[in-house]
Enzyme design. Structure first.
Site, PDB file in Angstrom:
ATOM      1  N   CYS A  54       0.971  -1.524   0.057  1.00 34.95           N
ATOM      2  CA  CYS A  54       0.085   0.108   0.208  1.00 34.95           C
ATOM      3  C   CYS A  54       0.808   1.388  -0.451  1.00 34.95           C
ATOM      4  O   CYS A  54       1.170   1.689  -1.135  1.00 34.95           O
ATOM      5  CB  CYS A  54      -0.927  -0.128   0.897  1.00 34.95           C
ATOM      6  SG  CYS A  54      -2.263   0.930   0.776  1.00 34.95           S
ATOM      7  N   HIS A 113      -2.893  -6.013   0.840  1.00 31.35           N
ATOM      8  CA  HIS A 113      -3.210  -5.619   2.334  1.00 31.35           C
ATOM      9  C   HIS A 113      -2.650  -7.466   2.989  1.00 31.35           C
ATOM     10  O   HIS A 113      -3.613  -6.989   3.684  1.00 31.35           O
ATOM     11  CB  HIS A 113      -3.135  -4.756   3.515  1.00 31.35           C
ATOM     12  CG  HIS A 113      -3.188  -4.091   3.478  1.00 31.35           C
ATOM     13  ND1 HIS A 113      -2.395  -2.573   3.869  1.00 31.35           N
ATOM     14  CD2 HIS A 113      -4.089  -2.609   2.629  1.00 31.35           C
ATOM     15  CE1 HIS A 113      -2.235  -1.178   3.923  1.00 31.35           C
ATOM     16  NE2 HIS A 113      -3.556  -1.889   3.054  1.00 31.35           N
ATOM     17  N   GLU A 164      -0.932  -8.433   4.934  1.00 38.81           N
ATOM     18  CA  GLU A 164      -1.025  -8.571   6.545  1.00 38.81           C
ATOM     19  C   GLU A 164      -1.955  -8.675   7.467  1.00 38.81           C
ATOM     20  O   GLU A 164      -1.751  -8.718   8.303  1.00 38.81           O
ATOM     21  CB  GLU A 164       0.304  -7.300   7.122  1.00 38.81           C
ATOM     22  CG  GLU A 164      -0.620  -5.967   6.690  1.00 38.81           C
ATOM     23  CD  GLU A 164      -0.375  -4.788   6.241  1.00 38.81           C
ATOM     24  OE1 GLU A 164      -0.357  -6.379   5.255  1.00 38.81           O
ATOM     25  OE2 GLU A 164      -0.582  -3.916   5.979  1.00 38.81           O
TER      26      GLU A 164
END
Lengths: 229, 81
Positions: free
Chosen positions: A90, A198, A200
């Site tokens: 990002c 994302h 994560e």
């Protein structure tokens, strides 16, 4: 203590996904090490770098434009130039583009809105250092949350990237107006990867989709490769 | 000396903000064909030499103020009195 690869997780002023990135890496067996943007060297034994998401320097001027000049970007650039794997997520992707470590630029979303949604992306290339366990066409569900994720490259650049296998991921459907539905790209050497979704945030089924595991494990695989550093 | 750097989205580059502004103006009844939104940076330089200032402004525009992939820039100097 983990005996997995040591991954430097960089925090700029305004970064807000560094905690999640470190947690996810730890969950996958890596040893995350937090690095402040003012550092002029990466920790000893660093085998990979993550530039996490957020709003570095308030997204002033253009997303990632100012973070690119942070002191830590010099050792990150050196690390990347010597073949070390670098993953930008990002805002980290935006920073890598502004720094010239990745091709293209991220513009404001076509619909002028911040988008927060789980999206499906497909693996478009398996030629990078991250992709040893990926399959072409493999679908990954990973959340996005961005206002400026609309990747742009001119026709010539896009053709060159496609020819060299540098388009890593595409959105299965158009979500933000990105040229060619590009969700992630690598550098020519294949050791720097940036993507808007994302990973994560997508590593634990308790919290939703787990498409991020393959991406982060790609980083760990790359970090385990012997490279000349 | 003082100068202003004007940064514009390059021709042909999608400008969602400009499109939204254009649409809003049309909604208000203005006969607007299109609108493009850029940004301006006022810079106060230490030098008083116009050539030096122009060179410095062009360099800083390429380095930071504009992204040449999607933006163009022009430099304007304040009228000297």
């Amino acid at each position: 203590m983990s005996d997995g690869p040591r991954i430097a997780v960089v925090t700029f002023p305004g970064t807000n996904d560094d905690d999640d990135a470190a947690l996810a890496l730890e969950l996958l067996g890596a040893e995350p090490v937090r690095v402040w943007h003012a550092e002029t060297a990466l920790p000893g034994g660093t085998a990979g770098v993550v530039l996490p998401g957020g709003f570095s320097y308030g997204d002033y001027l253009r997303c990632g434009a100012i973070a690119r000049f942070a002191p830590v970007m010099e050792p990150v650039g050196t690390f990347a130039a010597s073949g070390g794997p670098v993953l930008g997520i990002c805002n980290g992707f935006q920073i890598l583009c502004e720094a010239g470590l990745l091709p293209g630029v991220l513009r404001q979303n076509r619909q002028e809105q911040f988008i927060c949604a789980d999206v499906t992306i497909t693996v478009e290339s398996t030629s990078s250092a991250f992709a040893s366990a990926w399959e072409l066409g493999q679908e990954l569900v990973i959340p996005i949350k961005h206002g400026e994720g609309n990747w742009y490259g001119d026709a010539e650049l896009v053709a060159a990237l496609e020819a060299r296998g540098q388009i890593a991921f595409r959105y299965a459907e158009d979500v933000n107006g990105a040229v060619g539905r590009v969700a992630g790209v690598t550098n020519e050497a294949g050791n720097v990867l940036g993507l808007m979704p994302h990973p994560e945030h997508a590593v634990d089924s308790l919290l939703g989709p787990t498409g991020g595991v393959a991406v982060l494990e790609g980083l760990l695989d790359a970090a385990r490769l012997p490279v000349a550093r | 000396m003082k100068a202003t750097v004007l940064i514009r989205p390059k021709e042909g580059i999608l400008d969602p903000q400009g499109e939204a502004v254009g649409e809003a103006l049309r909604t208000l009844g203005y006969a607007v064909t299109s609108a493009r939104v850029g940004r301006l940076v006022d810079v106060d330089l230490e030098t008083d030499d116009p050539a030096e200032a122009e060179a410095a402004l062009a360099a800083m525009s390429r380095d930071l103020l504009a992204n040449p992939m999607i933006e163009s820039f022009t430099i304007e100097f304040e009228e000297r009195t």
